[in-house]
Design a protein around this motif. Structure first.
Motif, PDB file in Angstrom:
ATOM      1  N   ARG A  28      39.436  75.865  56.191  1.00 27.27           N
ATOM      2  CA  ARG A  28      39.755  76.158  57.595  1.00 27.27           C
ATOM      3  C   ARG A  28      41.267  76.313  57.711  1.00 27.27           C
ATOM      4  NH1 ARG A  28      37.190  71.947  61.099  1.00 27.27           N
ATOM      5  NH2 ARG A  28      38.602  70.658  59.909  1.00 27.27           N
ATOM      6  N   VAL A  29      41.711  77.579  57.809  1.00 33.70           N
ATOM      7  CA  VAL A  29      43.144  77.889  57.865  1.00 33.70           C
ATOM      8  C   VAL A  29      43.359  78.940  58.945  1.00 33.70           C
ATOM      9  CG1 VAL A  29      45.154  78.688  56.566  1.00 33.70           C
ATOM     10  CG2 VAL A  29      43.355  77.431  55.384  1.00 33.70           C
ATOM     11  N   ARG A  30      44.312  78.680  59.832  1.00 36.05           N
ATOM     12  CA  ARG A  30      44.645  79.610  60.914  1.00 36.05           C
ATOM     13  C   ARG A  30      46.111  79.413  61.278  1.00 36.05           C
ATOM     14  NH1 ARG A  30      42.460  75.141  62.846  1.00 36.05           N
ATOM     15  NH2 ARG A  30      43.221  74.215  64.756  1.00 36.05           N
ATOM     16  N   ASP A  54      43.785  86.033  55.864  1.00 36.04           N
ATOM     17  CA  ASP A  54      43.544  85.454  54.544  1.00 36.04           C
ATOM     18  C   ASP A  54      44.821  85.145  53.773  1.00 36.04           C
ATOM     19  OD1 ASP A  54      44.243  88.070  54.099  1.00 36.04           O
ATOM     20  OD2 ASP A  54      42.446  88.602  52.980  1.00 36.04           O
ATOM     21  N   ARG A  55      45.975  85.490  54.328  1.00 35.83           N
ATOM     22  CA  ARG A  55      47.260  85.183  53.683  1.00 35.83           C
ATOM     23  C   ARG A  55      48.230  84.702  54.761  1.00 35.83           C
ATOM     24  NH1 ARG A  55      49.887  86.506  48.840  1.00 35.83           N
ATOM     25  NH2 ARG A  55      52.113  86.846  49.060  1.00 35.83           N
ATOM     26  N   PHE A  56      48.813  83.520  54.530  1.00 37.70           N
ATOM     27  CA  PHE A  56      49.675  82.874  55.509  1.00 37.70           C
ATOM     28  C   PHE A  56      50.999  82.482  54.862  1.00 37.70           C
ATOM     29  CE2 PHE A  56      45.322  82.138  56.640  1.00 37.70           C
ATOM     30  CZ  PHE A  56      45.275  82.227  58.027  1.00 37.70           C
ATOM     31  N   VAL A  57      51.982  82.232  55.688  1.00 38.76           N
ATOM     32  CA  VAL A  57      53.238  81.633  55.239  1.00 38.76           C
ATOM     33  C   VAL A  57      53.322  80.262  55.888  1.00 38.76           C
ATOM     34  CG1 VAL A  57      55.755  81.776  55.310  1.00 38.76           C
ATOM     35  CG2 VAL A  57      54.398  83.844  54.916  1.00 38.76           C
ATOM     36  N   LEU A  58      53.549  79.250  55.056  1.00 36.58           N
ATOM     37  CA  LEU A  58      53.710  77.888  55.540  1.00 36.58           C
ATOM     38  C   LEU A  58      55.190  77.546  55.530  1.00 36.58           C
ATOM     39  CD1 LEU A  58      52.803  75.027  56.331  1.00 36.58           C
ATOM     40  CD2 LEU A  58      52.521  74.549  53.890  1.00 36.58           C
ATOM     41  N   ALA A  59      55.734  77.310  56.692  1.00 36.02           N
ATOM     42  CA  ALA A  59      57.111  76.826  56.822  1.00 36.02           C
ATOM     43  C   ALA A  59      57.018  75.320  57.013  1.00 36.02           C
ATOM     44  CB  ALA A  59      57.809  77.489  57.998  1.00 36.02           C
ATOM     45  N   ALA A  60      57.353  74.588  55.949  1.00 36.38           N
ATOM     46  CA  ALA A  60      57.286  73.130  55.973  1.00 36.38           C
ATOM     47  C   ALA A  60      58.700  72.581  55.837  1.00 36.38           C
ATOM     48  CB  ALA A  60      56.398  72.628  54.829  1.00 36.38           C
ATOM     49  N   PRO A  61      58.901  71.327  56.165  1.00 40.22           N
ATOM     50  CA  PRO A  61      60.237  70.751  56.028  1.00 40.22           C
ATOM     51  C   PRO A  61      60.770  70.912  54.594  1.00 40.22           C
ATOM     52  CG  PRO A  61      58.802  69.257  57.230  1.00 40.22           C
ATOM     53  CD  PRO A  61      57.942  70.373  56.701  1.00 40.22           C
ATOM     54  N   GLU A  68      46.843  81.274  50.606  1.00 39.72           N
ATOM     55  CA  GLU A  68      45.796  82.289  50.599  1.00 39.72           C
ATOM     56  C   GLU A  68      44.454  81.589  50.694  1.00 39.72           C
ATOM     57  OE1 GLU A  68      46.325  84.288  46.900  1.00 39.72           O
ATOM     58  OE2 GLU A  68      48.294  85.075  47.452  1.00 39.72           O
ATOM     59  N   VAL A  69      43.557  82.166  51.474  1.00 38.06           N
ATOM     60  CA  VAL A  69      42.233  81.568  51.629  1.00 38.06           C
ATOM     61  C   VAL A  69      41.179  82.641  51.395  1.00 38.06           C
ATOM     62  CG1 VAL A  69      42.163  81.880  54.144  1.00 38.06           C
ATOM     63  CG2 VAL A  69      40.833  80.067  53.089  1.00 38.06           C
ATOM     64  N   GLY A  70      40.118  82.272  50.685  1.00 43.10           N
ATOM     65  CA  GLY A  70      38.994  83.160  50.415  1.00 43.10           C
ATOM     66  C   GLY A  70      37.704  82.414  50.637  1.00 43.10           C
ATOM     67  N   PRO A  71      36.582  83.032  50.319  1.00 41.33           N
ATOM     68  CA  PRO A  71      35.291  82.401  50.610  1.00 41.33           C
ATOM     69  C   PRO A  71      35.034  81.092  49.860  1.00 41.33           C
ATOM     70  CG  PRO A  71      34.997  84.597  49.630  1.00 41.33           C
ATOM     71  CD  PRO A  71      36.460  84.357  49.741  1.00 41.33           C
ATOM     72  N   ASP A  72      35.675  80.900  48.695  1.00 43.11           N
ATOM     73  CA  ASP A  72      35.435  79.687  47.929  1.00 43.11           C
ATOM     74  C   ASP A  72      36.707  79.069  47.372  1.00 43.11           C
ATOM     75  OD1 ASP A  72      36.094  81.527  45.986  1.00 43.11           O
ATOM     76  OD2 ASP A  72      34.461  80.987  44.629  1.00 43.11           O
ATOM     77  N   ARG A  73      37.878  79.476  47.913  1.00 44.78           N
ATOM     78  CA  ARG A  73      39.131  78.958  47.352  1.00 44.78           C
ATOM     79  C   ARG A  73      40.252  78.938  48.378  1.00 44.78           C
ATOM     80  NH1 ARG A  73      43.005  82.629  46.789  1.00 44.78           N
ATOM     81  NH2 ARG A  73      42.358  84.782  46.858  1.00 44.78           N
ATOM     82  N   LEU A  74      41.193  78.044  48.107  1.00 42.94           N
ATOM     83  CA  LEU A  74      42.441  77.955  48.851  1.00 42.94           C
ATOM     84  C   LEU A  74      43.539  77.891  47.798  1.00 42.94           C
ATOM     85  CD1 LEU A  74      43.894  77.341  51.661  1.00 42.94           C
ATOM     86  CD2 LEU A  74      43.839  74.969  50.895  1.00 42.94           C
TER      87      LEU A  74
END
Length: 151
Positions: A28-30, A54-61, A68-74
């Motif tokens: 679950r990624v949004r 299905d492709r995101f950028v995470l801005a973390a500290p 990337e997220v797919g039907p059976d993987r992160l």
């Protein structure tokens, strides 16, 4: 296998819940803040996700990563070499959750194992972190989990 296909380490665990329930949590990624209800494996890192579906950028500290997220993987990729992949598969007891760490360096690839050799606990730390995640998954889904072997 090419070097990028060969994991530096791999850990596995079983979640005694159906794959669709585990996928509903792990995959679950949004866009928005990372936490218990969004990109669960990275909840403790914090940060905010942009992009999708299905492709995101995470801005973390302190750093930025690609998710990337797919039907059976992160998959989570950051820094000059790191790629961590979580994969789900059916298991007789429920769901097999596999975490692999890969070297995806395009330059100085040879230096990654050497650099990680200086951190002698890289493999054990990866296993310990995965065990914590597995326990969190079990608590969230209200089901038993079991850490398996790895390499």
């Amino acid at each position: 296998m090419t070097p990028a296909e060969t994991p530096l380490c791999e850990v596995r665990g079983v979640v005694e819940a159906p794959v669709d329930r585990v996928a509903g949590l792990i995959l679950r990624v949004r866009p928005g803040p990372v936490g218990r209800h969004n990109c669960f494996p990275l909840a403790e890192h914090g940060g905010t996700l942009t992009g999708g579906p299905d492709r995101f950028v995470l801005a973390a500290p302190g750093h930025t990563m690609t998710v990337e997220v797919g039907p059976d993987r992160l998959a989570v990729q950051g820094g000059w070499w790191y790629r961590g992949e979580y994969r789900l598969a059916p298991d007789p007891a429920g769901t097999l959750l596999v975490h692999q760490v890969r070297n995806v360096a395009e330059r100085l690839r040879w230096g990654v194992p050497l650099a990680n050799g200086f951190f002698r606990r890289f493999g054990p730390r990866t296993r310990e972190g995965f065990a914590v995640l597995l326990d969190r998954v079990g608590a969230e889904l209200g089901c038993p989990v079991r850490l398996l072997g790895g390499r």
